[in-house]
Scaffold this motif. Structure first.
Motif, PDB file in Angstrom:
ATOM      1  N   LEU A 139      14.342   0.628  -3.168  1.00 41.62           N
ATOM      2  CA  LEU A 139      13.320   1.269  -2.706  1.00 41.62           C
ATOM      3  C   LEU A 139      13.729   0.865  -1.128  1.00 41.62           C
ATOM      4  CD1 LEU A 139      10.894   2.922  -1.398  1.00 41.62           C
ATOM      5  CD2 LEU A 139       9.479   1.061  -2.599  1.00 41.62           C
ATOM      6  N   THR A 140      13.675  -0.320  -0.981  1.00 41.93           N
ATOM      7  CA  THR A 140      14.091  -0.936   0.541  1.00 41.93           C
ATOM      8  C   THR A 140      15.385  -0.410   1.100  1.00 41.93           C
ATOM      9  OG1 THR A 140      12.853  -3.062  -0.022  1.00 41.93           O
ATOM     10  CG2 THR A 140      14.221  -3.191   1.807  1.00 41.93           C
ATOM     11  N   LEU A 141      16.321  -0.012   0.527  1.00 40.45           N
ATOM     12  CA  LEU A 141      17.597   0.463   1.117  1.00 40.45           C
ATOM     13  C   LEU A 141      17.415   1.956   1.136  1.00 40.45           C
ATOM     14  CD1 LEU A 141      19.972  -1.310  -0.996  1.00 40.45           C
ATOM     15  CD2 LEU A 141      19.331  -1.901   0.955  1.00 40.45           C
ATOM     16  N   LEU A 142      16.298   2.625   0.879  1.00 38.29           N
ATOM     17  CA  LEU A 142      16.205   4.222   1.479  1.00 38.29           C
ATOM     18  C   LEU A 142      15.846   4.248   2.758  1.00 38.29           C
ATOM     19  CD1 LEU A 142      14.060   5.412  -1.721  1.00 38.29           C
ATOM     20  CD2 LEU A 142      16.366   5.953  -1.274  1.00 38.29           C
ATOM     21  N   PRO A 143      16.331   5.428   3.296  1.00 35.52           N
ATOM     22  CA  PRO A 143      15.905   5.674   4.776  1.00 35.52           C
ATOM     23  C   PRO A 143      14.568   6.258   4.678  1.00 35.52           C
ATOM     24  CG  PRO A 143      17.366   7.421   4.139  1.00 35.52           C
ATOM     25  CD  PRO A 143      17.394   6.525   2.764  1.00 35.52           C
ATOM     26  N   VAL A 144      13.495   5.501   4.134  1.00 38.83           N
ATOM     27  CA  VAL A 144      12.300   6.226   4.022  1.00 38.83           C
ATOM     28  C   VAL A 144      11.614   6.905   5.191  1.00 38.83           C
ATOM     29  CG1 VAL A 144       9.860   5.568   3.303  1.00 38.83           C
ATOM     30  CG2 VAL A 144      11.638   4.413   2.224  1.00 38.83           C
ATOM     31  N   ALA A 145      11.661   6.297   6.302  1.00 35.46           N
ATOM     32  CA  ALA A 145      11.275   6.890   7.572  1.00 35.46           C
ATOM     33  C   ALA A 145      11.598   8.406   7.846  1.00 35.46           C
ATOM     34  CB  ALA A 145      11.362   5.959   8.908  1.00 35.46           C
ATOM     35  N   THR A 146      12.989   8.748   7.441  1.00 36.89           N
ATOM     36  CA  THR A 146      13.511   9.955   8.018  1.00 36.89           C
ATOM     37  C   THR A 146      13.588  10.846   6.588  1.00 36.89           C
ATOM     38  OG1 THR A 146      15.517   9.240   7.270  1.00 36.89           O
ATOM     39  CG2 THR A 146      15.077   9.108   9.534  1.00 36.89           C
ATOM     40  N   MET A 147      12.802  10.530   5.383  1.00 39.61           N
ATOM     41  CA  MET A 147      12.870  11.379   4.391  1.00 39.61           C
ATOM     42  C   MET A 147      11.672  12.188   4.306  1.00 39.61           C
ATOM     43  SD  MET A 147      14.358   8.680   1.461  1.00 39.61           S
ATOM     44  CE  MET A 147      14.585   9.796   0.190  1.00 39.61           C
ATOM     45  N   THR A 148      11.835  13.556   3.668  1.00 42.24           N
ATOM     46  CA  THR A 148      10.764  14.265   3.648  1.00 42.24           C
ATOM     47  C   THR A 148      10.263  13.821   2.221  1.00 42.24           C
ATOM     48  OG1 THR A 148      11.872  15.799   2.173  1.00 42.24           O
ATOM     49  CG2 THR A 148      12.078  16.535   4.197  1.00 42.24           C
ATOM     50  N   ASP A 149       8.803  14.357   2.006  1.00 44.74           N
ATOM     51  CA  ASP A 149       8.240  13.734   0.978  1.00 44.74           C
ATOM     52  C   ASP A 149       8.762  14.014  -0.336  1.00 44.74           C
ATOM     53  OD1 ASP A 149       6.197  12.465   2.374  1.00 44.74           O
ATOM     54  OD2 ASP A 149       4.661  14.034   2.049  1.00 44.74           O
ATOM     55  N   ALA A 150       9.362  15.271  -0.512  1.00 48.25           N
ATOM     56  CA  ALA A 150      10.087  15.903  -1.487  1.00 48.25           C
ATOM     57  C   ALA A 150      11.284  15.055  -1.807  1.00 48.25           C
ATOM     58  CB  ALA A 150      10.575  17.420  -1.390  1.00 48.25           C
ATOM     59  N   ALA A 151      12.178  14.939  -0.720  1.00 47.34           N
ATOM     60  CA  ALA A 151      13.091  13.987  -1.143  1.00 47.34           C
ATOM     61  C   ALA A 151      12.848  12.421  -1.529  1.00 47.34           C
ATOM     62  CB  ALA A 151      14.005  13.895   0.295  1.00 47.34           C
ATOM     63  N   LEU A 152      11.891  11.936  -0.996  1.00 50.78           N
ATOM     64  CA  LEU A 152      11.327  10.674  -1.277  1.00 50.78           C
ATOM     65  C   LEU A 152      11.069  10.557  -2.672  1.00 50.78           C
ATOM     66  CD1 LEU A 152      10.948   7.768  -0.465  1.00 50.78           C
ATOM     67  CD2 LEU A 152       8.425   8.576   0.442  1.00 50.78           C
ATOM     68  N   GLN A 153      10.131  11.563  -3.128  1.00 46.06           N
ATOM     69  CA  GLN A 153       9.614  11.663  -4.383  1.00 46.06           C
ATOM     70  C   GLN A 153      11.036  11.849  -5.636  1.00 46.06           C
ATOM     71  OE1 GLN A 153       6.188  12.458  -5.526  1.00 46.06           O
ATOM     72  NE2 GLN A 153       7.266  11.874  -7.366  1.00 46.06           N
ATOM     73  N   ASP A 154      11.880  12.420  -4.970  1.00 52.46           N
ATOM     74  CA  ASP A 154      13.182  12.601  -5.821  1.00 52.46           C
ATOM     75  C   ASP A 154      13.820  11.254  -6.034  1.00 52.46           C
ATOM     76  OD1 ASP A 154      12.546  15.388  -6.465  1.00 52.46           O
ATOM     77  OD2 ASP A 154      14.116  16.048  -5.067  1.00 52.46           O
ATOM     78  N   ALA A 155      14.064  10.424  -4.905  1.00 50.12           N
ATOM     79  CA  ALA A 155      14.615   9.308  -4.823  1.00 50.12           C
ATOM     80  C   ALA A 155      13.762   8.202  -5.730  1.00 50.12           C
ATOM     81  CB  ALA A 155      14.834   8.872  -3.471  1.00 50.12           C
ATOM     82  N   LEU A 156      12.586   8.224  -5.545  1.00 50.09           N
ATOM     83  CA  LEU A 156      11.785   7.278  -6.470  1.00 50.09           C
ATOM     84  C   LEU A 156      11.908   7.608  -7.935  1.00 50.09           C
ATOM     85  CD1 LEU A 156       8.566   7.115  -3.948  1.00 50.09           C
ATOM     86  CD2 LEU A 156      10.617   5.198  -4.136  1.00 50.09           C
ATOM     87  N   ILE A 157      11.812   8.847  -8.175  1.00 47.47           N
ATOM     88  CA  ILE A 157      11.881   8.983  -9.607  1.00 47.47           C
ATOM     89  C   ILE A 157      13.143   8.635 -10.304  1.00 47.47           C
ATOM     90  CG2 ILE A 157      12.299  10.947 -11.337  1.00 47.47           C
ATOM     91  CD1 ILE A 157      10.011  12.476  -9.525  1.00 47.47           C
ATOM     92  N   ARG A 158      14.449   8.703  -9.219  1.00 45.68           N
ATOM     93  CA  ARG A 158      15.693   8.171  -9.993  1.00 45.68           C
ATOM     94  C   ARG A 158      15.487   6.767  -9.975  1.00 45.68           C
ATOM     95  NH1 ARG A 158      17.495  12.278  -6.291  1.00 45.68           N
ATOM     96  NH2 ARG A 158      17.893  10.610  -4.516  1.00 45.68           N
ATOM     97  N   ILE A 159      15.146   6.184  -9.074  1.00 45.05           N
ATOM     98  CA  ILE A 159      15.140   4.593  -9.058  1.00 45.05           C
ATOM     99  C   ILE A 159      14.339   4.324 -10.385  1.00 45.05           C
ATOM    100  CG2 ILE A 159      13.936   2.605  -7.859  1.00 45.05           C
ATOM    101  CD1 ILE A 159      14.601   4.093  -5.077  1.00 45.05           C
ATOM    102  N   GLY A 160      13.271   5.075 -10.801  1.00 43.01           N
ATOM    103  CA  GLY A 160      12.449   4.723 -11.926  1.00 43.01           C
ATOM    104  C   GLY A 160      13.144   4.628 -12.967  1.00 43.01           C
ATOM    105  N   ARG A 161      14.354   5.662 -13.165  1.00 42.14           N
ATOM    106  CA  ARG A 161      14.967   5.962 -14.292  1.00 42.14           C
ATOM    107  C   ARG A 161      16.176   4.810 -14.500  1.00 42.14           C
ATOM    108  NH1 ARG A 161      15.227  12.214 -13.147  1.00 42.14           N
ATOM    109  NH2 ARG A 161      13.221  12.814 -13.972  1.00 42.14           N
TER     110      ARG A 161
END
Length: 162
Positions: A139-161
């Motif tokens: 999570l810390t390595l994601l570019p969270v500040a520049t991500m859309t909510d949809a892209a962030l949601q997808d990335a967080l789901i992938r991390i959870g898997r």
């Protein structure tokens, strides 16, 4: 401005505290503008000593941790959350309150290390901390500040898997 992350678990005594500690630890070490908070729907009023020990052994400052209600994060004076993560099955099944700002929500489940036999409990907490640390690092390595909510949601789901 920091990106705020709220991590929820029913009693806010173990998994959510481990998550808050590891997220803030990684963010600080890597110079990321993320800030983790933890809370519960029915806080126990105490932090499990095994959780504090596991965090301290990993180099995390454990001063100031306390078991708190998610109600502290709902009012107008509360920090606005961008991400809300549930980390235990009972919290995932609960009806979460409305979060101002409609944060991205995801569930990353972990077995309850408190349920391990007493002889294995310290090891269970350390294994849970390691699993949480891995996801919080991602999570810390994601570019969270520049991500859309949809892209962030997808990335967080992938991390959870993972």
């Amino acid at each position: 401005m920091a990106t705020n992350v709220l991590i929820l678990c029913t009693h806010n005594s173990a998994r959510s505290v481990l998550s808050e500690g590891m997220l803030n630890h990684w963010a600080s070490r890597l110079g990321k503008d993320l800030r983790g908070f933890s809370a519960g729907s029915a806080p126990s009023g105490r932090i499990n000593p095994h959780a504090l020990h596991a965090l301290a052994a990993a180099g995390v400052d454990v001063a100031g941790f306390r078991s708190k209600s998610w109600d502290e994060f709902i009012g107008p004076e509360a920090p606005q959350m961008r991400i809300v993560i549930t980390v235990c099955d009972s919290a995932a099944a609960e009806q979460c309150p409305y979060w101002p700002g409609s944060p991205v929500k995801v569930h990353w489940g972990y077995a309850d290390p408190s349920a391990a036999p007493e002889a294995d409990r310290a090891a269970a907490f350390e294994l849970t901390r390691e699993a949480i640390a891995y996801r919080m690092l991602q999570l810390t390595l994601l570019p969270v500040a520049t991500m859309t909510d949809a892209a962030l949601q997808d990335a967080l789901i992938r991390i959870g898997r993972s």
